[in-house]
Design a protein around this motif. Structure first.
Motif, short mmCIF file in Angstrom:
data_model
loop_
_atom_site.label_atom_id
_atom_site.label_comp_id
_atom_site.label_asym_id
_atom_site.label_seq_id
_atom_site.Cartn_x
_atom_site.Cartn_y
_atom_site.Cartn_z
N ILE A 1 -0.10 31.25 -56.68
CA ILE A 1 0.65 30.23 -57.43
C ILE A 1 1.31 29.34 -56.39
O ILE A 1 2.15 29.81 -55.62
N PHE A 2 0.91 28.08 -56.35
CA PHE A 2 1.45 27.16 -55.32
C PHE A 2 1.87 25.90 -56.06
O PHE A 2 1.04 25.09 -56.46
N HIS B 1 3.84 38.80 -53.09
CA HIS B 1 4.19 38.33 -51.75
C HIS B 1 4.68 36.91 -51.91
O HIS B 1 4.02 36.09 -52.55
N SER B 2 5.83 36.64 -51.32
CA SER B 2 6.47 35.35 -51.55
C SER B 2 6.57 34.53 -50.28
O SER B 2 6.97 35.04 -49.23
N GLY B 3 6.19 33.23 -50.39
CA GLY B 3 6.38 32.31 -49.26
C GLY B 3 7.83 31.84 -49.21
O GLY B 3 8.64 32.25 -50.04
N PRO B 4 8.16 30.93 -48.28
CA PRO B 4 9.54 30.45 -48.17
C PRO B 4 10.02 29.85 -49.49
O PRO B 4 9.24 29.16 -50.16
N VAL B 5 11.23 30.10 -49.87
CA VAL B 5 11.86 29.68 -51.14
C VAL B 5 10.94 29.86 -52.37
O VAL B 5 10.92 29.05 -53.29
N GLY B 6 10.19 30.95 -52.35
CA GLY B 6 9.43 31.34 -53.53
C GLY B 6 8.20 30.49 -53.81
O GLY B 6 7.67 30.52 -54.93
N ASP B 7 7.69 29.74 -52.83
CA ASP B 7 6.50 28.92 -53.07
C ASP B 7 5.72 28.77 -51.78
O ASP B 7 6.27 28.23 -50.82
N TRP C 1 14.27 22.83 -59.07
CA TRP C 1 14.71 23.91 -59.96
C TRP C 1 13.54 24.75 -60.47
O TRP C 1 13.71 25.80 -61.07
N PHE C 2 12.30 24.27 -60.24
CA PHE C 2 11.13 25.04 -60.67
C PHE C 2 10.89 26.10 -59.60
O PHE C 2 9.91 26.08 -58.87
N SER C 3 11.83 27.05 -59.51
CA SER C 3 11.86 27.99 -58.39
C SER C 3 10.88 29.14 -58.60
O SER C 3 10.15 29.16 -59.58
N GLY C 4 10.88 30.12 -57.69
CA GLY C 4 10.00 31.30 -57.78
C GLY C 4 9.93 31.90 -59.18
O GLY C 4 8.84 31.96 -59.77
N PRO C 5 11.07 32.30 -59.78
CA PRO C 5 11.00 32.93 -61.11
C PRO C 5 10.37 32.02 -62.16
O PRO C 5 9.55 32.45 -62.97
#
Ligand code: ISE
Length: 325
Positions: free
Chosen positions: A215-216, A191-197, A159-163
């Motif tokens: 941010i990784f 620039h966003s990686g797969p599923v925001g991470d 649940w600690f997703s992109g946003p």
């Protein structure tokens, strides 16, 4: 006289704050703790008064100043209640979940006419970052042109997703970059990686610096925060995350912590002591003000809106009230 502190929220961060108040803070004592889980509060409280309702702690005559480490969504309303009571508050980041609510906090503090709010952006008290800022201000590397930031966590829940990685983790980079450079951020591209991470966020400042941040949140190997400031004449960067390095079996190594608490242990304690001194003297310290908290939350909100857009977001904030200097 010793300041009676109440800590709201006794999860991972709140328990660390109660420990710091009890063991590493001068001029203050832990008077009360609050958590919906009474047992958890009692375990962190070390014999201090236990509340399960946060507003009861804020209103209690036994408490003079409050540390908020409750879930992010509760921060705004709890800080507003502290201001209403005229009690100083050190609120964990973020100041509020939305820019509108953070602005309400700013307006309430201005109306009260007293600086009561500090936001827990602890990097401002971390020795490597403090040293970088001092050297930069002394002009050692010339005019800063680029700040490269890396912010990695080993693993986070799904649940600690992109946003959320923007509103909960990247906010540190916004605050630290504004403070270190003394600049305001004017645009951002994500620039966003797969599923925001991972995320790669590039901001530009009003002094034509570039701030790049990775941010990784699931990097796998450890908690790793690093910054390198590039100036016209040289660079300064934060050094290794540990005090020791090992040379064993033909390998040169140092260990990464699992999370931010060991990495920033000294910064949290320095921040708490600086805040207590401010509570006692009425003079603000170099910590983040409610205004800084508002700016950071507002920029994070605008960057979240730009997450899936492949466009450059132009960042704007309200006019800074004269109250904040
Ligand atoms: C975490 O939620 C925090 O609050 C820490 O301050 C931050 O450094 C970390 O990356 C986040 O996951």
């Amino acid at each position: 006289m010793s300041v009676a502190i109440g800590v709201i929220g006794t999860g991972v961060m709140g328990s660390e704050h109660t420990r710091i108040v009890r063991e590493e803070t001068s001029g203050a004592h832990l008077a009360a703790v609050c958590d919906a889980d009474e047992g958890r509060a009692r375990a962190a409280g070390g014999g201090s008064k236990v509340f399960t309702e946060p507003f009861a702690l804020i209103n209690s005559d036994d408490v003079q100043a409050i540390v908020i480490a409750a879930p992010d969504a509760m921060h705004g309303s709890l800080v507003l209640a502290c201001i209403e009571q005229g009690k100083p508050v050190l609120c964990e980041k973020p100041l509020a979940l939305t820019a509108a609510e953070a602005l309400q906090v700013v307006e309430a503090e201005v109306a009260k006419g007293r600086r009561l709010v500090q936001v827990g952006y602890m990097r401002r008290f971390d020795a490597p970052y403090v040293e970088m800022k001092r050297l930069c201000e002394e002009g050692e590397i010339g005019k800063p042109v680029i700040l490269h930031n890396v912010h990695r966590n080993p693993v986070v829940p799904a649940w600690f997703s992109g946003p959320m990685s923007v509103t909960n983790a990247f906010v540190h980079e916004i605050d630290m970059s504004r403070w270190l450079l003394g600049s305001e951020m004017v645009s951002a591209r994500v620039h966003s990686g797969p599923v925001g991470d991972p995320l790669m966020i590039t901001m530009q400042t009003d002094q034509e610096e570039i701030v790049s941040t990775e941010i990784f949140m699931n990097c796998g190997y450890g908690y790793h925060v690093h910054s390198q400031l590039v100036g016209r004449n040289g660079t300064i960067e934060t050094a290794l995350p540990t005090a020791t390095v090992r040379n064993v079996s033909g390998q040169h190594s140092s260990a990464y912590p699992d999370n931010w608490i060991p990495r920033f242990r000294n910064a949290y304690a320095t921040q708490m002591n600086a805040w207590v001194r401010s509570v006692r003297s009425g003079e603000p310290n170099d910590g983040a003000s409610a205004w800084d908290g508002y700016v950071t939350t507002s920029l994070a909100e605008q960057i979240v809106a730009a997450l899936d857009t492949d466009t450059t977001a132009h960042l704007t904030v309200e006019l800074r009230p004269a109250f904040y200097g």
